[in-house]
Design a protein around this motif. Sequence first.
Motif, PDB file in Angstrom:
ATOM      1  N   ILE A 156       0.848  -1.200   0.000  1.00 47.32           N
ATOM      2  CA  ILE A 156       0.000   0.000   0.000  1.00 47.32           C
ATOM      3  C   ILE A 156       0.883   1.249   0.000  1.00 47.32           C
ATOM      4  O   ILE A 156       1.651   1.492   0.935  1.00 47.32           O
ATOM      5  N   VAL A 157       0.795   1.991  -1.093  1.00 48.75           N
ATOM      6  CA  VAL A 157       1.598   3.206  -1.247  1.00 48.75           C
ATOM      7  C   VAL A 157       0.748   4.393  -0.796  1.00 48.75           C
ATOM      8  O   VAL A 157      -0.406   4.527  -1.200  1.00 48.75           O
ATOM      9  N   THR A 158       1.320   5.230   0.061  1.00 41.29           N
ATOM     10  CA  THR A 158       0.533   6.332   0.635  1.00 41.29           C
ATOM     11  C   THR A 158       1.242   7.669   0.467  1.00 41.29           C
ATOM     12  O   THR A 158       2.415   7.730   0.090  1.00 41.29           O
ATOM     13  N   ASP A 159       0.522   8.721   0.824  1.00 36.87           N
ATOM     14  CA  ASP A 159       1.163  10.029   0.943  1.00 36.87           C
ATOM     15  C   ASP A 159       1.986  10.035   2.230  1.00 36.87           C
ATOM     16  O   ASP A 159       2.072   9.016   2.921  1.00 36.87           O
ATOM     17  N   ALA A 160       2.581  11.174   2.562  1.00 44.32           N
ATOM     18  CA  ALA A 160       3.498  11.210   3.706  1.00 44.32           C
ATOM     19  C   ALA A 160       2.844  11.826   4.944  1.00 44.32           C
ATOM     20  O   ALA A 160       3.523  12.383   5.800  1.00 44.32           O
ATOM     21  N   VAL A 161       1.507  11.747   5.042  1.00 48.24           N
ATOM     22  CA  VAL A 161       0.833  12.234   6.251  1.00 48.24           C
ATOM     23  C   VAL A 161       0.935  11.127   7.307  1.00 48.24           C
ATOM     24  O   VAL A 161       0.067  10.264   7.410  1.00 48.24           O
ATOM     25  N   VAL A 191      -1.569 -13.201   3.773  1.00 49.79           N
ATOM     26  CA  VAL A 191      -2.119 -12.665   5.018  1.00 49.79           C
ATOM     27  C   VAL A 191      -1.450 -11.302   5.219  1.00 49.79           C
ATOM     28  O   VAL A 191      -0.297 -11.207   5.638  1.00 49.79           O
ATOM     29  N   VAL A 192      -2.175 -10.259   4.842  1.00 47.08           N
ATOM     30  CA  VAL A 192      -1.587  -8.932   4.740  1.00 47.08           C
ATOM     31  C   VAL A 192      -1.843  -8.143   6.025  1.00 47.08           C
ATOM     32  O   VAL A 192      -2.938  -8.223   6.591  1.00 47.08           O
ATOM     33  N   THR A 193      -0.858  -7.380   6.449  1.00 48.77           N
ATOM     34  CA  THR A 193      -1.047  -6.525   7.621  1.00 48.77           C
ATOM     35  C   THR A 193      -2.028  -5.410   7.290  1.00 48.77           C
ATOM     36  O   THR A 193      -1.917  -4.759   6.253  1.00 48.77           O
ATOM     37  N   GLY A 194      -3.018  -5.189   8.148  1.00 51.35           N
ATOM     38  CA  GLY A 194      -3.874  -4.018   8.002  1.00 51.35           C
ATOM     39  C   GLY A 194      -3.146  -2.806   8.550  1.00 51.35           C
ATOM     40  O   GLY A 194      -2.030  -2.912   9.089  1.00 51.35           O
ATOM     41  N   PHE A 195      -3.742  -1.627   8.369  1.00 53.04           N
ATOM     42  CA  PHE A 195      -3.313  -0.429   9.097  1.00 53.04           C
ATOM     43  C   PHE A 195      -2.107   0.296   8.531  1.00 53.04           C
ATOM     44  O   PHE A 195      -2.012   1.507   8.619  1.00 53.04           O
ATOM     45  N   ASN A 196      -1.145  -0.436   7.905  1.00 60.51           N
ATOM     46  CA  ASN A 196       0.086   0.260   7.526  1.00 60.51           C
ATOM     47  C   ASN A 196       0.311   0.313   6.024  1.00 60.51           C
ATOM     48  O   ASN A 196      -0.337  -0.363   5.243  1.00 60.51           O
ATOM     49  N   GLY A 197       1.248   1.147   5.640  1.00 60.31           N
ATOM     50  CA  GLY A 197       1.667   1.267   4.256  1.00 60.31           C
ATOM     51  C   GLY A 197       3.028   1.936   4.257  1.00 60.31           C
ATOM     52  O   GLY A 197       3.717   1.948   5.289  1.00 60.31           O
ATOM     53  N   ALA A 198       3.411   2.494   3.124  1.00 53.01           N
ATOM     54  CA  ALA A 198       4.669   3.245   3.058  1.00 53.01           C
ATOM     55  C   ALA A 198       4.566   4.248   1.929  1.00 53.01           C
ATOM     56  O   ALA A 198       3.786   4.061   0.985  1.00 53.01           O
ATOM     57  N   THR A 199       5.351   5.308   2.029  1.00 49.96           N
ATOM     58  CA  THR A 199       5.387   6.289   0.949  1.00 49.96           C
ATOM     59  C   THR A 199       6.075   5.653  -0.257  1.00 49.96           C
ATOM     60  O   THR A 199       6.689   4.587  -0.145  1.00 49.96           O
ATOM     61  N   ALA A 200       6.002   6.344  -1.406  1.00 48.44           N
ATOM     62  CA  ALA A 200       6.600   5.791  -2.626  1.00 48.44           C
ATOM     63  C   ALA A 200       8.090   5.531  -2.442  1.00 48.44           C
ATOM     64  O   ALA A 200       8.643   4.593  -3.017  1.00 48.44           O
ATOM     65  N   ASP A 201       8.752   6.343  -1.592  1.00 46.65           N
ATOM     66  CA  ASP A 201      10.179   6.111  -1.367  1.00 46.65           C
ATOM     67  C   ASP A 201      10.433   5.243  -0.134  1.00 46.65           C
ATOM     68  O   ASP A 201      11.540   5.205   0.402  1.00 46.65           O
TER      69      ASP A 201
END
Length: 470
Positions: A156-161, A191-201
């Motif tokens: 999951i790719v997210t913004d940096a907020v 079995v994927v972790t909910g709740f988290n992601g990371a920015t594109a970098d």
Amino acid sequence: MNDLLVMKFGGTSVGSGERMKVAGDLIAAQAQTRPVVAVVSAMSKITDLLLEITRHAEAGDGPGMSRGMRELESRHVDAVWGLVPPRQFEWMRAQIGELIGEFGRIVNGIQMLGHRPPRAVDEAIAVGERLSALLVSEHLKGRGIEAEAVNAAGVIVTDAVFNNASPILPATKEKAEAVLRPLLAKGVVPVVTGFNGATADGRPTTLGRGGSDFSASILAGVLDARELWIWTDVDGIMTADPRLVPDAQVLEEVTYAEAAELAYAGAKVLHPRTLAPLVDKSIPVWSKNSFAPQKPGTRIVPKLGVGNPGARAVTSMANVALISLEPASSLIGGVHVMSRALEAVDRANVEILAISSSSYRQSFCFLVRKEELEKTIEAIESALALEMAHGYVSPIGVDPDVGLLAVVGEGMRGFSGVAGRIFTAISRENVNIIAIAQGSSELTISIVVRRDGLEKAVRAVHAECRLSAL
Ligand code: ASP
Ligand code: MG
């Protein structure tokens, strides 16, 4: 492959070894017939515990940290017994130790710094979900189902907020296709972790408290899933909180819009942002109880299959406060005060629950959660410091003894009679209505009442709208 089912398990549904076994049963039953992606929350209360440990670290409270770490370890090690074959215990213990060690290194850093940078916190607390993904996936393997724990930071790719990130869907789709699709093609249950992601970098983020529902819907959306099932510890979406209204009923079906309004208005079954990624593709969602899986639950769909039943549900929020603002001088316009204040509140990341204004006095009031009250006042005071110093704006009014009640239903659109009946029912109970707001969607009527009349008002509205007979 578009037969895909995404199943999300909330904290209580993976809250112990026993509960994880039940989750395993539910996954196993579906995985026999179709591809399944499982998304898991941290075990119940673990995210709170992880946050508490980071606060002990920030405060330099070593004994507090050690106590927390011991509890963290024992909750997970205790869950392992019965979950995997005995020959695997030691290996599992080591795996758990490794993840907890990672968490420990981050909190040691926080202790050294003496403060908690939001991004360090995000990386740290995602360990709760990584631990439960490890336990659930190993349990599935132990019962002969091919499974693999997947850290959503790689998907999951997210913004940096940090602490409250939003997904970037095209980038997430690309990663999901690259990471999850090949597993599914091999018949493996990710079995994927909910709740988290990371920015594109690659900087770790989280999606906000309760965000695992959102993780599951993001994945269901980008993978074009056939359905999303959200397993919780309640029977589905109800016409009211059953602790307040004993004859509250489980709703068979609600629309995306109704479910989203209910979530925003305090119904705790779904994270408010969950439905957004599903709307375009009309992917249906089931809210189900893993403690009573035979019950049908609530189906969330684009449009209702049956007629138009008017109001569907009433929710309430007790821990809220009403803030009011008013220009003290005609030299300054109400709209100016309002826009400056709202901008400041938005920048402080505070959610406004309802808002109402009077054009005659140029005053306006809005509702926030009590836990965000202090932050809100600070933000407004600093944004309007000059106006206040010159006496152009009256002192900020704060009323902490209020409650919010929200009546939701697509069928209320265009029927002004419903609102009238609701207000009459509330006044009949001698409950004072302080403010009223109706969203432009006409889907929700929000009513601010005196706190001590909130429960009475909820029951009166539930009875008046005959919600128990739906
Ligand atoms: N474990 C996270 C929390 O407690 C996310 C979730 O449960 O949905 O906020
Ligand atoms: Mg949860």
